[in-house]
Write an enzyme that holds these catalytic residues in place. Structure first.
Site, PDB file in Angstrom:
ATOM      1  N   CYS A 106     115.957 103.919  61.942  1.00 55.65           N
ATOM      2  CA  CYS A 106     114.883 102.925  62.007  1.00 55.65           C
ATOM      3  C   CYS A 106     115.225 101.772  62.937  1.00 55.65           C
ATOM      4  O   CYS A 106     114.332 101.157  63.514  1.00 55.65           O
ATOM      5  CB  CYS A 106     114.597 102.379  60.609  1.00 55.65           C
ATOM      6  N   CYS A 140     116.988 101.961  56.548  1.00 52.86           N
ATOM      7  CA  CYS A 140     117.134 103.372  56.170  1.00 52.86           C
ATOM      8  C   CYS A 140     118.578 103.778  55.866  1.00 52.86           C
ATOM      9  O   CYS A 140     118.805 104.758  55.177  1.00 52.86           O
ATOM     10  CB  CYS A 140     116.555 104.279  57.255  1.00 52.86           C
ATOM     11  N   CYS A 177     120.442 112.025  57.401  1.00 52.44           N
ATOM     12  CA  CYS A 177     120.832 110.851  56.611  1.00 52.44           C
ATOM     13  C   CYS A 177     122.269 110.951  56.132  1.00 52.44           C
ATOM     14  O   CYS A 177     122.823 109.979  55.632  1.00 52.44           O
ATOM     15  CB  CYS A 177     119.917 110.724  55.398  1.00 52.44           C
ATOM     16  N   CYS A 197     116.741 109.139  52.115  1.00 57.42           N
ATOM     17  CA  CYS A 197     116.795 110.561  52.444  1.00 57.42           C
ATOM     18  C   CYS A 197     115.382 111.093  52.261  1.00 57.42           C
ATOM     19  O   CYS A 197     114.782 110.912  51.206  1.00 57.42           O
ATOM     20  CB  CYS A 197     117.763 111.298  51.528  1.00 57.42           C
ATOM     21  N   GLY A 237     122.638  81.280  54.465  1.00 60.51           N
ATOM     22  CA  GLY A 237     121.979  80.331  55.380  1.00 60.51           C
ATOM     23  C   GLY A 237     120.999  81.034  56.307  1.00 60.51           C
ATOM     24  O   GLY A 237     119.924  80.502  56.610  1.00 60.51           O
ATOM     25  N   ASN A 241     119.272  83.596  55.689  1.00 63.95           N
ATOM     26  CA  ASN A 241     118.071  83.873  54.903  1.00 63.95           C
ATOM     27  C   ASN A 241     117.220  82.613  54.774  1.00 63.95           C
ATOM     28  O   ASN A 241     116.003  82.633  54.992  1.00 63.95           O
ATOM     29  CB  ASN A 241     118.494  84.390  53.514  1.00 63.95           C
ATOM     30  N   ARG A 246     110.735  89.179  40.395  1.00 61.77           N
ATOM     31  CA  ARG A 246     110.191  89.681  41.668  1.00 61.77           C
ATOM     32  C   ARG A 246     109.425  90.969  41.385  1.00 61.77           C
ATOM     33  O   ARG A 246     109.842  91.787  40.568  1.00 61.77           O
ATOM     34  CB  ARG A 246     111.278  89.851  42.728  1.00 61.77           C
ATOM     35  N   PHE A 253     108.619 118.334  58.541  1.00 60.31           N
ATOM     36  CA  PHE A 253     107.511 118.204  57.589  1.00 60.31           C
ATOM     37  C   PHE A 253     106.145 118.370  58.246  1.00 60.31           C
ATOM     38  O   PHE A 253     105.167 117.781  57.811  1.00 60.31           O
ATOM     39  CB  PHE A 253     107.595 116.867  56.836  1.00 60.31           C
ATOM     40  N   GLU A 255     106.685 123.879  50.461  1.00 63.70           N
ATOM     41  CA  GLU A 255     105.618 122.878  50.456  1.00 63.70           C
ATOM     42  C   GLU A 255     104.940 122.712  49.103  1.00 63.70           C
ATOM     43  O   GLU A 255     104.606 121.609  48.686  1.00 63.70           O
ATOM     44  CB  GLU A 255     104.557 123.262  51.499  1.00 63.70           C
TER      45      GLU A 255
HETATM   46  C1  LIG Z   1     116.344  95.613  55.524  1.00 67.04           C
HETATM   47  C2  LIG Z   1     116.344  94.186  55.084  1.00 67.04           C
HETATM   48  C3  LIG Z   1     115.764  93.873  53.878  1.00 67.04           C
HETATM   49  C4  LIG Z   1     115.723  92.547  53.461  1.00 67.04           C
HETATM   50  N1  LIG Z   1     115.167  92.262  52.246  1.00 67.04           N
HETATM   51  C5  LIG Z   1     115.149  90.972  51.810  1.00 67.04           C
HETATM   52  C6  LIG Z   1     114.587  90.628  50.552  1.00 67.04           C
HETATM   53  O1  LIG Z   1     114.109  91.472  49.816  1.00 67.04           O
HETATM   54  N2  LIG Z   1     114.597  89.331  50.193  1.00 67.04           N
HETATM   55  C7  LIG Z   1     115.121  88.360  50.974  1.00 67.04           C
HETATM   56  O2  LIG Z   1     115.127  87.198  50.587  1.00 67.04           O
HETATM   57  N3  LIG Z   1     115.658  88.660  52.167  1.00 67.04           N
HETATM   58  C8  LIG Z   1     115.673  89.920  52.597  1.00 67.04           C
HETATM   59  N4  LIG Z   1     116.217  90.228  53.818  1.00 67.04           N
HETATM   60  C9  LIG Z   1     116.637  89.130  54.689  1.00 67.04           C
HETATM   61  C10 LIG Z   1     118.129  88.944  54.685  1.00 67.04           C
HETATM   62  O3  LIG Z   1     118.514  88.279  53.550  1.00 67.04           O
HETATM   63  C11 LIG Z   1     118.434  88.150  55.929  1.00 67.04           C
HETATM   64  O4  LIG Z   1     118.258  89.019  57.022  1.00 67.04           O
HETATM   65  C12 LIG Z   1     119.838  87.630  55.986  1.00 67.04           C
HETATM   66  O5  LIG Z   1     120.154  86.858  54.893  1.00 67.04           O
HETATM   67  C13 LIG Z   1     119.978  86.778  57.231  1.00 67.04           C
HETATM   68  O6  LIG Z   1     121.313  86.389  57.367  1.00 67.04           O
HETATM   69  P1  LIG Z   1     122.096  86.594  58.721  1.00 67.04           P
HETATM   70  O7  LIG Z   1     123.407  85.994  58.527  1.00 67.04           O
HETATM   71  O8  LIG Z   1     122.085  87.990  59.136  1.00 67.04           O
HETATM   72  O9  LIG Z   1     121.189  85.741  59.674  1.00 67.04           O
HETATM   73  P2  LIG Z   1     121.025  85.844  61.268  1.00 67.04           P
HETATM   74  O10 LIG Z   1     120.188  87.016  61.549  1.00 67.04           O
HETATM   75  O11 LIG Z   1     122.363  85.804  61.882  1.00 67.04           O
HETATM   76  O12 LIG Z   1     120.252  84.529  61.529  1.00 67.04           O
HETATM   77  C14 LIG Z   1     118.929  84.345  61.089  1.00 67.04           C
HETATM   78  C15 LIG Z   1     118.336  83.060  61.647  1.00 67.04           C
HETATM   79  O13 LIG Z   1     118.917  81.933  61.021  1.00 67.04           O
HETATM   80  C16 LIG Z   1     119.485  81.059  61.968  1.00 67.04           C
HETATM   81  N5  LIG Z   1     120.657  80.468  61.337  1.00 67.04           N
HETATM   82  C17 LIG Z   1     121.642  81.160  60.701  1.00 67.04           C
HETATM   83  N6  LIG Z   1     122.489  80.290  60.143  1.00 67.04           N
HETATM   84  C18 LIG Z   1     122.056  79.045  60.440  1.00 67.04           C
HETATM   85  C19 LIG Z   1     122.502  77.755  60.119  1.00 67.04           C
HETATM   86  N7  LIG Z   1     123.589  77.540  59.394  1.00 67.04           N
HETATM   87  N8  LIG Z   1     121.785  76.698  60.549  1.00 67.04           N
HETATM   88  C20 LIG Z   1     120.673  76.887  61.301  1.00 67.04           C
HETATM   89  N9  LIG Z   1     120.214  78.095  61.639  1.00 67.04           N
HETATM   90  C21 LIG Z   1     120.890  79.173  61.198  1.00 67.04           C
HETATM   91  C22 LIG Z   1     119.760  81.918  63.164  1.00 67.04           C
HETATM   92  O14 LIG Z   1     119.784  81.185  64.342  1.00 67.04           O
HETATM   93  C23 LIG Z   1     118.597  82.881  63.126  1.00 67.04           C
HETATM   94  O15 LIG Z   1     117.463  82.304  63.699  1.00 67.04           O
HETATM   95  C24 LIG Z   1     116.271  91.528  54.270  1.00 67.04           C
HETATM   96  C25 LIG Z   1     116.858  91.863  55.495  1.00 67.04           C
HETATM   97  C26 LIG Z   1     116.899  93.175  55.902  1.00 67.04           C
HETATM   98  C27 LIG Z   1     117.504  93.506  57.214  1.00 67.04           C
HETATM   99  S1  FES Z   2     118.938 115.475  54.331  1.00 65.75           S
HETATM  100 FE1  FES Z   2     118.501 113.423  53.967  1.00 65.75          FE
HETATM  101  S2  FES Z   2     116.990 113.006  55.460  1.00 65.75           S
HETATM  102 FE2  FES Z   2     117.264 115.107  55.655  1.00 65.75          FE
HETATM  103  S1  FES Z   3     119.057 102.756  61.685  1.00 60.29           S
HETATM  104 FE1  FES Z   3     120.108 101.137  60.803  1.00 60.29          FE
HETATM  105  S2  FES Z   3     119.258 101.018  58.855  1.00 60.29           S
HETATM  106 FE2  FES Z   3     118.024 102.486  59.811  1.00 60.29          FE
END
Ligand SMILES: Cc1cc2nc3c(=O)[nH]c(=O)nc-3n(C[C@H](O)[C@H](O)[C@H](O)COP(=O)(O)OP(=O)(O)OC[C@H]3O[C@@H](n4cnc5c(N)ncnc54)[C@H](O)[C@@H]3O)c2cc1C
Ligand code: FES
Ligand code: FES
Length: 1411
Positions: A57, A62, A130, A186, A409, A411, A492, A864, A1326
Site C-alpha cells: 500500500c 497493510c 503478505c 492478508c 508529538g 500525532n 473509540r 480474485f 469461490e
Molecule cells: C496506518 C496508520 C494508522 C494510524 N492510525 C491512527 C489512529 O487510529 N489514531 C491516531 O491518533 N493516529 C493514527 N495514526 C497517526 C500516527 O499516530 C502518526 O502518524 C504518528 O504518531 C506521527 O508521528 P511521527 O513521529 O511519525 O510524525 P512525523 O510523520 O515524523 O511528523 C508528523 C508532523 O508533525 C510535525 N512534528 C513532529 N514533531 C514535531 C514537534 N515536536 N514540533 C512540531 N512539529 C512536529 C512534523 O513536521 C510533521 O509535519 C496512524 C498512522 C498510520 C500510518
Molecule cells: S497469502 Fe496473504 S495476501 Fe495472499
Molecule cells: S506497504 Fe507498507 S504498510 Fe503497506
C-alpha cells in the site's frame, strides 16, 4: 524518576561529513549520498537484491513491508528491537541501526527460519505476498518475548542458577501471539492458519489444538532457537560507542539558561544533500540531524522560507502523501524531546517519544507500583489507573509497527496542522493535559506552557516554534483515596476492534464521583472530550460538563445531558456518517454515566481474537497422493522472500518505469493534453498515448475471445474518473508518477453532457449494454409466473435491495514488465490471471502476430478476478511503451491508482415480488436486476448467468429474472471472486428473509421449506449440471451442519441471552448455497529428465489457490500407476514451472475456481500417456531384475534414449456445468450502542467432493469466507461525483485478524466418489464466499432483537423515529456497516431508553405520592 528513549545510535553528533551507516541483514552499508526522501522500502527494492520486503500500500496500512530494526544505546548498552513499516521509514533515520528483512532470518542455502517453516507447515501462505511481512511481524513478537524470557531467566538464574537454552524458551501468550499480526493484512487465508502458526510458538499451547499442519507432534515443530537469531553487529556497537553520544536522562526543566548556547556556533550543516536535477535549485533536498533544540532552531532559521519538515518517524507521510519538503530536520534524537519523566503530580512525555515507548512507560508506572492506586479510579469495568486506561487506548492506534516508530508529538502536530482525527489529542484532552511549546530566545530557547485546549485552538505554530513535551497531571486523580472517586474512561468506535483503523469518533471522559449517599451520586470536575467526529480538533463539551457538574445523577439528568450533547457534537458540513457519529457520541456519554445508576452490559466482553479453529476432513488413499494435505509448493520461499513476483524481477539494463495519466472527470471531451511541463520533470523520457499505437495496431486494452473488447487509451472523450489517457515514462517510478501528476488535461464537461452516475440514471436515459449470449440459457424464465403468483396466499411487491461494489484488494497490485526482443518480439512478465489474453491483446495493439509475444507469469500475489479483464490493460500499456521506446518498461500500480482503475464487483439494484403460502412455501418470484457496469461492459454482460445460477438455490416454483446492464460513467466493474453468484445468493436470501419477516417465521424454516428436490433441481439447472442424484448433498450436509453446530441448543441460548441483555444482542443464522461451477478445457505438458526429475507445464496461473500443488499431486498419482504397488512418485521430484504463452499455447484464463481441476485432468492424461509409453520397458526390466522392484531412476535412465519422455495433452470436460453445495451457520453479537459486530462463531460444511488437497481446500474455503465477510460487513464503496472515495487502506477496510469468526469450524463433507468429476473432486475457490451471508443474516436477527427491545421503551411520550413501520421487515443492504446497523437499532435508542427509564421513575414517584 525520569527516563529518556534514544533513537537509533543515540543523538546526532552533528558531523556533517559522516556517511550514513547501518547494517542490512548483518552486512555493513555505508552511503555517502542519500536522498532524504528515500524510504527504506524503496531503497531495499531498488538498490539491493533483497525483494522479500513487499509494497502492498505504501501508506502503513497493510504490513507487507514490515522489517525488523534494532538500535543500540551506548549509554545503557541496551539494544532496542522493534518492527517498522519500511514504506514510511526514511533511510536517513536509520543511521546506526541494524535492519533485518525476512531474507536475513534464513534462506534456502543457509536454512530457513522456524517462522518460515511453520508458516508453510501450517498452510498459512497462499499467494504469499503478505507472508514476508507476517514473518517479520511475528519475529518482532518472538524477539520481544525472548527478551522478556531472558530477563526473567536472568532473575531465575540469580535465584536458582539455571537458565534456558534459547530454544523454545519463550513466554509468549496466545493473545500476544495473535496480536503480533494485527497490523498486517492478508487477503487470501482468512487469517486462521496464520494465527495458528503464531500460536504454535506459545509454550503452553498444544499443537493438537491448533489447526491443520504438517508436523506430527510438538517435538517435530521446527524449533525456534533465539540464540541463532541475527545478532546486533559489533561494528555498529563500535560505531555508536565511538560517536559516544547517548541520550541523557534529563530533568525536563529545559529553559534558555539550562540549555545555554555559546552564541558562536556556526550554522547547522546538512548531513546529506541530494538533487535529482543539478540545474534546478528547488529540487535540492537536505537532511539535517541536529543534536539539540538549539541546533534545531539554528536549522530552522537557516532554512526559513523553505518547505521544512521536522521528522520523527515520518509515519504521518502514510496519510499526508502530498507533503514533499525540501528540508528534513530529524528531531528524533534530540534529547530535550525524548523526556519521559514522572513527578509526584504528573508525568511529562517528550514530543519525540514513540507511542510504543509512551505505552511502556505508562504501564511501567503501575508495574513499578509508583502510581498504582487500585482504588480511587474507575476505568473500564474494573477499577484501574488513568495511565493504564490511556495505555489501553493508545494500543488501539494504528498498528504496533506504526506505534514503534511514530511519535506522540508527531500525532499531536498532525492533529493541529491538518485536523487529523487523532486519538492522542482527544484522550489527552480528557486528562486535561498541558503542552510545552519551545522557541528560540537569544542564544538559547524558551518554553511556554499552555493548556492542550489552547494549543489545539490557536493557529499554526510559528515557524520557529516546536512542540517540546506534554504534561499529564495525575496528582488529583491519585490523592483521592478518601475523597470522591475518580471515573476515567476512553472510547473509540472504529471498524476494527483492535484498532488499525481511524475512529469514526473518539472520546475521553473524566469525573469525580461522590460516594453514593442514600443512593444519590453526584459528579464534579467533569471533563468530556470528543474528537474525530468531523471536527477540526478534539473539543470539550462544555455545556454538558456544566450541566453535569455538582448535579445529582438521575436518568433525567443523563437524558438532558445527551440532548445537550447533540447541540455540542456537531460534525462539520459534509462529514460522512454525521448522524451516526453523533449518535455514538451520545452512546459513549451514556456508557460513562449509566453504570453509576444501573449495572448493565454496556460493553462487549469480546476482544475480537480467534479462540479456536477446527477443520474436519476425511482422507482416502484412492488417488494417493491426491487427497493428502500437502504443503503448498514454494510456501517456504514465499515466507523467506525468495519467491519472485513480477516486480521482484531485477530491472534489465535501461529499464524505464511508467505511471498512468488518468481522467479526473467522469465525463468530458478532451480539449487538450498538455505534457510540456510534465516532460521537464527530471528523468522523464516520454509520454505514451493512443497516438503511439503502431500503424497496424489497435487502441485495444482488453481483447478476450467472446468478451467485448475494451479500449486502451481515451482519445477525445473520457468516460469515467480513472479512464486511462496516457502513460508517463521515466527513469524511476517516482519521477514517472510526479510527471503524470503534472500533465494538464483540458476537459470540456459541457460538451459531453451530464455524466450518468448511477444505474437508475442509466435506466432513465435508456443506456444499456446487451446481455451476453453466454447468459441466455441461465436466465430463461421457468414455469408459468402468473400461475405461480395466483397460487400465493400472500404477496410482497417491489421490494428493493442493493449490493455495493467490492474491491479486489489483492496484496500485489497490477504489475507488468515488458522487454523488447529482436525481430519485433516482446517478452512480458505480467501479474495476470490470463497470460493468453494478454498475449493476444498486445499482439492486436501492436499489430504483430501472437507468436512475437511471450507472456510469462510465475505467480500472482492475489487475483480474485481483478487480473482477468481490466488488469490486462496494464500489461498492454506497458508493452506499448516498451515497443515505442525499444527499452524495457515496468509498471506497478500504486494502491490508489489500482483501486481507481480496476473497478471491482458489480453493484446491483434488485426489485423483487414474491408470492408465498402462509406456511412459507414460495410459489413464484419475479425480479428486475439493474447491474451497474461502468462505461465498458467488461464482465458485467455475462454476470446475469452467474447471478441467476446462485439465485436459483431455492425452489421458488415459477421464476422470472430480468436484467438490465446499465452503462454509466463510473469505472468499469469486472469479475470478482464469485462474480454475480455473490449478488444472486444475496438476493435469494433477501427473498427468504422478507417472506420470513412477513410471516414472522424463523428464516431457516422458510429456507428449509423451499429447498430443491432432485426434480426441481434438474428443472432449474439441467440434468447434466446436477449429475447423479446421490451427488445432491445439500439436504444431508444441512442436517450435518445443524448437528455439528449444535443448532437447537444454541438457538435457545441466543434467545436467553437476548432476553437478559439490553445493549448486546445476538443472532444465529444458517444459509445454504447451490453454486454453479463452470469447468474449463486446459492443457499440460509433462517432461521427464534423465535423473528422473519431472517438469510440469500448465497454463494455469498460481495465485495462491494451490494449483501448482494439486497439479503435482495429480501427476504423481497418474505416474504411480506404472508401478503395481505404486504409492505415488515423491512430490519432491516434480517442478511445475511458470505459465508461458509460448510453451503452452492458448491456455485461456485462470478463473471460475476450476482451473486447478482442469490442469490436474490434463496433466493426469499426459502422465497416463507416459505410463503407457514406459510400461513395456518397465515390464522388460522388471522381468530381468534379479532383486526387487525396478526403481524410477533406473527405469528413466534406460528410457531416455528409447521413449519420448515429453507429452502434451489437452483436456476437455464432457460436462461444463456442475453444482457444488455447502452451508454455514454463524452467530454474531451486535453492540446496539455503536453498531459494532463481533462474529462469535461460524460452522461451515462444504462439499468439494473428494478434496484434491484438503489443506488447500480448507484454505480456499476459509479465505473466501473471510473475503465474504468483507462484502457483507466491512467493505463499502461510496462514490462522489463519480469518484470512489475509498482509494487505499485508510478508507477501505478489508477484514483483519480481529474481524474473523472467533470460533471457526470448517468441515469438508465426506461426499460419495463422483465418477463424472476430475478425481471425484469439486472446486472450492469461490463458492464459500457466499456463505458469509450467514453472518449478514445473523446480524439481521440481532438487529430484529434490538428493534423489539427498543419498541418496549417507546411509550406514549416518545415514538419510533425510523421509517420502517414493521419491526422485522426492514432493509439492511450489505455491507452491514456500523452506521447502518446503528441506524436500524435506532440512532436515538439511548434517548428512547432514557425516556422510558425516566418515565418509570416519574410513574413510581407519582404512584408513591398518590399512595
Ligand atoms: C496506518 C496508520 C494508522 C494510524 N492510525 C491512527 C489512529 O487510529 N489514531 C491516531 O491518533 N493516529 C493514527 N495514526 C497517526 C500516527 O499516530 C502518526 O502518524 C504518528 O504518531 C506521527 O508521528 P511521527 O513521529 O511519525 O510524525 P512525523 O510523520 O515524523 O511528523 C508528523 C508532523 O508533525 C510535525 N512534528 C513532529 N514533531 C514535531 C514537534 N515536536 N514540533 C512540531 N512539529 C512536529 C512534523 O513536521 C510533521 O509535519 C496512524 C498512522 C498510520 C500510518
Ligand atoms: S497469502 Fe496473504 S495476501 Fe495472499
Ligand atoms: S506497504 Fe507498507 S504498510 Fe503497506
Amino acid at each position: 524518576m525520569a527516563m529518556a528513549m534514544a533513537r537509533p545510535g543515540g543523538a546526532g553528533d552533528g558531523d556533517a561529513a559522516r556517511p550514513l551507516v547501518f547494517a542490512l541483514n548483518g552486512a555493513r552499508v555505508e552511503l555517502a549520498e542519500v536522498d532524504p526522501s528515500l524510504t527504506l522500502l524503496t531503497y531495499l527494492r531498488t538498490r539491493t537484491a533483497l525483494r522479500g520486503t513487499k509494497r502492498g500500500c505504501g501508506e502503513g496500512g497493510c504490513g507487507a513491508c514490515v522489517v525488523f530494526v534494532s538500535r543500540y544505546n551506548p549509554c545503557t548498552k541496551d539494544i532496542e528491537e522493534i518492527t517498522v513499516n519500511s514504506c514510511l521509514t526514511l533511510l536517513c533515520s536509520l543511521d546506526g541501526c541494524a535492519v533485518t528483512t525476512t531474507e536475513g532470518l534464513g534462506n534456502q542455502q543457509a536454512g530457513h527460519h522456524a517462522i518460515h517453516k511453520r508458516l508453510s507447515g501450517f498452510h498459512a501462505s497462499q499467494c504469499g505476498f503478505c507472508t514476508p511481512g507476517m514473518t517479520m511481524a511475528l519475529y518482532g513478537t518472538l524477539r520481544k518475548s525472548t527478551v522478556k524470557a531472558k530477563h526473567s531467566c536472568h532473575d531465575s538464574l540469580e535465584a536458582n542458577g539455571s537458565a534456558g537454552d534459547g530454544i523454545n524458551d519463550l513466554q509468549l501468550t496466545p493473545a500476544e501471539a495473535e496480536r503480533s499480526i494485527a497490523g498486517n493484512i492478508c487477503r487470501c487465508t482468512g487469517y486462521r492458519p496464520l494465527l495458528d502458526a503464531c500460536k504454535s510458538f506459545c509454550a503452553d499451547v498444544d499443537v493438537e489444538d491448533l489447526g491443520m499442519h504438517q508436523f506430527p507432534d510438538k517435538n517435530e515443530l521446527p524449533p525456534y532457537d533465539s540464540t541463532r537469531d541475527p545478532e546486533f553487529p559489533q561494528f555498529l556497537v563500535r560505531e555508536c560507542e565511538t560517536r559516544g553520544i547517548c541520550s541523557q536522562h534529563n530533568s525536563g526543566n529545559i529553559s534558555a539558561s539550562a540549555n545555554g548556547i555559546d552564541g558562536k556556533s556556526v550554522e547547522v550543516q546538512p548531513r546529506f544533500r541530494f538533487s535529482d536535477c543539478a540545474s534546478a535549485k528547488d529540487r535540492e533536498k537536505v537532511w539535517i540531524d541536529p543534536e539539540s533544540l538549539v541546533d534545531v532552531f539554528k536549522a530552522l532559521r537557516t532554512y526559513q522560507g523553505t518547505e521544512v519538515k521536522l521528522v520523527v518517524g515520518n509515519t504521518a507521510a502514510g496519510y499526508y502523501k502530498d507533503v514533499k519538503p525540501n528540508v528534513y530536520i530529524d528531531i528524533s534524537k534530540v534529547d530535550e524531546l525524548l523526556t519521559l519523566r514522572e513527578e509526584a503530580d504528573g508525568i511529562e512525555v517528550g514530543a519525540s517519544v514513540t507511542i510504543s515507548n509512551f505505552i511502556e512507560f505508562l504501564e511501567s508506572l503501575e508495574v513499578r507500583g509508583l502510581k498504582a492506586p487500585t482504588s480511587g479510579v474507575i476505568g473500564t469495568n474494573n477499577e484501574t489507573s488513568i495511565p493504564i486506561v490511556l495505555a489501553a487506548h493508545l494500543k488501539l492506534i494504528a498498528s504496533n509497527h506504526v506505534r514503534n516508530w511514530g511519535s506522540v508529538g508527531g500525532n499531536m502536530m498532525i492533529a493541529k496542522l491538518y485536523n487529523f482525527e487523532s486519538d492522542i489529542a482527544t484522550i489527552l484532552l480528557g486528562v486535561d493535559a498541558r503542552v510545552k511549546v519551545v522557541s528560540p530566545c537569544g542564544e538559547g530557547t524558551v518554553a511556554k506552557n499552555m493548556s492542550l485546549e489552547d494549543f489545539l485552538e490557536r493557529g499554526a505554530l510559528d515557524n520557529s516554534e516546536l512542540l517540546q513535551s506534554i504534561w499529564i497531571p495525575l496528582d488529583k486523580a491519585f490523592s483521592s483515596q478518601d475523597g470522591p472517586r475518580v471515573r476515567f474512561k476512553t472510547f473509540r468506535a472504529s471498524p476494527r476492534p483492535l484498532g488499525f483503523a481511524l475512529a469514526y469518533i473518539n472520546a475521553a471522559f473524566f469525573a469525580r464521583v461522590s460516594e453514593p449517599v442514600h443512593g444519590v451520586t453526584k459528579l464534579d470536575d467533569v471533563r468530556l472530550a470528543f474528537g474525530a467526529f468531523g471536527t477540526e480538533h478534539a473539543v470539550r463539551a462544555r455545556r454538558v460538563e456544566d450541566h453535569l457538574n455538582e448535579k445529582t445523577l438521575t436518568w433525567e439528568v443523563i437524558l438532558e445531558a445527551v440532548r445537550l450533547l447533540r447541540t455540542e457534537v456537531v460534525p462539520a458540513h459534509g462529514t460522512r456518517h454525521a448522524e451516526y457519529r453523533v449518535s455514538v457520541a451520545v452512546s459513549f456519554l451514556f456508557q460513562f454515566l449509566a453504570p453509576l445508576l444501573k449495572d448493565e452490559d454496556y460493553v462487549s466482553k469480546f476482544n475480537g481474537l480467534l479462540s479456536s479453529g477446527k477443520q474436519v476432513i476425511t482422507m482416502t488413499d484412492e488417488y494417493y497422493p491426491v487427497g493428502q494435505p500437502s504443503a503448498k509448493t514454494a510456501s517456504v520461499l514465499q515466507a523467506s522472500g525468495e519467491a519472485i513476483y513480477v516486480d521482484d524481477i531485477p530491472a534489465p539494463a535501461d529499464c524505464l518505469h511508467a505511471a498512468f495519466v488518468c481522467s479526473q472527470k467522469a465525463l468530458a471531451k478532451i480539449q487538450n493534453v498538455d505534457v510540456q511541463q510534465a516532460l521537464q520533470t527530471p528523468g522523464v523520457v516520454a509520454y505514451v498515448s493512443a497516438a503511439d499505437i503502431p500503424r497496424n495496431g489497435q487502441n485495444v486494452g482488453v481483447s478476450m475471445g467472446v468478451f467485448p473488447k475494451q479500449g486502451l487509451f481515451a482519445t477525445d472523450l473520457v468516460e469515467c474518473v480513472g479512464h486511462l489517457i496516457g502513460l508517463m515514462v521515466a527513469d524511476t517510478y517516482d519521477h514517472a508518477k510526479e510527471a503524470a501528476e503534472r500533465v494538464e488535461v483540458d476537459y470540456d464537461i459541457k460538451a459531453a453532457g451530464p455524466p450518468v452516475l448511477s444505474a437508475k440514471e442509466a435506466v432513465k436515459r435508456n443506456l444499456f449494454f446487451p446481455v451476453h449470449f453466454l447468459a441466455a440459457g441461465a436466465i430463461k424464465p421457468i414455469g408459468d409466473i402468473m400461475e405461480g403468483f395466483s397460487r400465493g396466499e400472500m404477496i410482497l411487491e417491489n421490494v428493493e435491495v442493493i449490493t455495493e461494489s467490492q474491491k479486489h484488494f489483492y496484496m500485489e497490485t497490477q504489475t507488468a514488465l515488458a522487454i523488447p526482443d529482436e525481430d519485433n518480439c516482446m517478452v512480458i512478465y505480467a501479474s495476470t490471471q490470463t497470460p493468453d489474453f494478454v498475449q493476444r491483446t498486445v499482439a492486436e495493439a501492436l499489430g504483430i502476430p501472437c507468436h512475437n509475444i511471450r507472456v510469462i507469469t510465475r505467480r500472482v500475489g492475489g487475483g480474485f478476478g481483478g487480473k482477468v479483464f481490466r488488469g490486462a490493460t496494464v500489461a498492454v500499456a506497458c508493452a506499448l511503451a516498451a515497443y515505442k521506446l525499444q527499452r524495457p518498461v515496468r509498471t506497478s500500480l500504486d494502491r490508489s491508482t489500482d483501486m481507481a482503475f480496476i473497478g471491482g464487483r458489480s453493484p446491483t439494484t434488485s426489485t423483487f415480488s414474491v408470492a408465498f403460502t402462509k406456511e412459507g412455501r414460495i410459489t413464484a418470484v419475479k425480479a428486475e436486476i439493474l447491474i451497474e457496469a461502468g462505461y465498458e461492459q467488461d464482465f458485467s454482460s455475462v454476470l446475469p448467468r452467474d447471478f441467476a445460477y446462485s439465485f436459483k438455490k431455492y425452489n421458488y416454483g415459477p421464476v422470472e429474472i430480468n436484467f438490465k446492464i446499465c452503462k454509466t460513467n463510473l469505472v468499469p466493474k469486472t469479475a470478482m471472486r464469485g462474480p454475480g453468484h455473490t449478488q444472486g445468493s444475496f438476493l435469494a436470501e433477501a427473498v427468504i428473509e422478507h417472506v420470513a419477516a412477513r410471516l414472522e417465521l424463523d428464516p431457516e424454516i422458510v429456507r428449509e421449506r423451499n429447498f430443491h428436490d432432485i426434480g426441481s433441481l434438474c428443472i432449474y439447472f439441467g440434468e447434466g449440471a446436477v449429475g447423479s442424484p446421490e451427488s445432491y448433498s445439500l439436504p444431508s450436509l444441512w442436517e450435518r451442519l445443524k448437528d455439528s453446530a449444535n443448532w437447537v441448543d444454541r438457538e435457545r441460548e441466543v434467545q436467553e441471552f437476548n432476553e437478559k441483555s439490553t445493549w448486546m444482542k445476538r443472532g444465529l443464522a444458517m444459509i445454504p448455497i447451490v453454486y454453479g461451477n463452470l469447468s474449463q478445457s486446459k492443457s499440460a505438458t509433462v517432461s521427464i529428465f534423465a535423473d528422473g526429475s519431472i517438469v510440469l507445464e500448465s497454463p494455469g496461473v498460481e495465485m495462491g489457490q494451490g494449483l501448482h500443488t494439486k497439479v503435482c499431486q495429480a501427476a504423481s498419482f497418474a505416474l504411480s500407476k506404472l508401478f503395481p504397488k505404486g504409492r505415488g512418485i515423491d512430490l519432491s521430484r516434480f517442478r511445475i514451472v511458470q505459465s508461458d504463452t509460448i510453451s503452452v499455447a492458448n491456455g485461456g484464463v485462470t478463473s471460475n475456481s476450476t482451473t486447478s481441476e482442469g490442469c490436474c485432468a490434463a496433466v493426469q492424461a499426459a502422465c497416463e500417456t507416459l505410463v503407457e509409453r514406459l510400461t513395456p520397458l518397465y515390464q522388460q526390466l522388471q522381468a530381468a531384475a534379479l532383486h526387487g522392484d525396478v526403481s524410477w531412476e533406473n527405469l528413466i535412465s534406460k528410457a531416455i534414449y528409447m521413449v519420448d519422455l515429453k507429452v502434451h495433452h489437452r483436456y476437455a470436460p464432457k460436462q461444463f456445468h456442475y453444482l457444488s453445495y455447502a452451508a454455514a451457520a454463524s452467530e454474531v453479537e451486535v453492540n446496539l450502542l455503536t453498531g459494532e459486530t463481533q462474529i462469535l462463531a461460524t460452522d461451515l460444511v462444504f462439499d468439494c467432493g473428494k478434496s484434491l488437497n484438503p489443506a488447500v481446500d480448507i484454505g480456499q474455503i476459509e479465505g473466501a469466507f473471510v473475503q465474504g465477510i468483507g462484502f457483507y460487513v466491512t467493505e463499502g464503496v461510496e462514490t462522489e461525483d463519480g469518484r470512489e472515495l475509498a482509494d487505499g487502506t485508510w478508507g477501505y477496510k478489508v477484514p483483519t485478524v480481529d474481524t474473523i469468526p472467533k470460533r471457526f469450524h470448517v468441515e469438508l463433507f465426506n461426499s460419495p466418489a463422483l465418477q463424472e468429476r476430475v478425481l471425484s473432486s469439486k472446486a472450492s475457490g469461490e463458492a464459500p464466499l457466499l456463505l458469509a451471508g450467514s453472518v449478514y443474516s445473523a446480524i439481521r436477527k440481532a438487529i430484529l432483537s434490538a428493534r423489539k427491545e427498543r419498541a418496549k421503551w417507546v411509550t406514549s411520550h416518545s415514538k419510533l423515529t425510523d421509517q420502517e413501520p414493521i419491526l422485522n421487515d426492514f432493509i439492511l443492504d450489505p455491507p452491514a456497516s456500523m452506521d447502518r446497523i446503528k441506524k436500524l437499532c435506532g440512532f436515538d435508542n439511548v434517548e428512547s431508553y432514557l425516556e422510558s427509564m425516566n418515565h418509570n421513575v416519574q410513574n413510581t414517584k407519582s404512584h408513591a405520592a398518590s399512595v
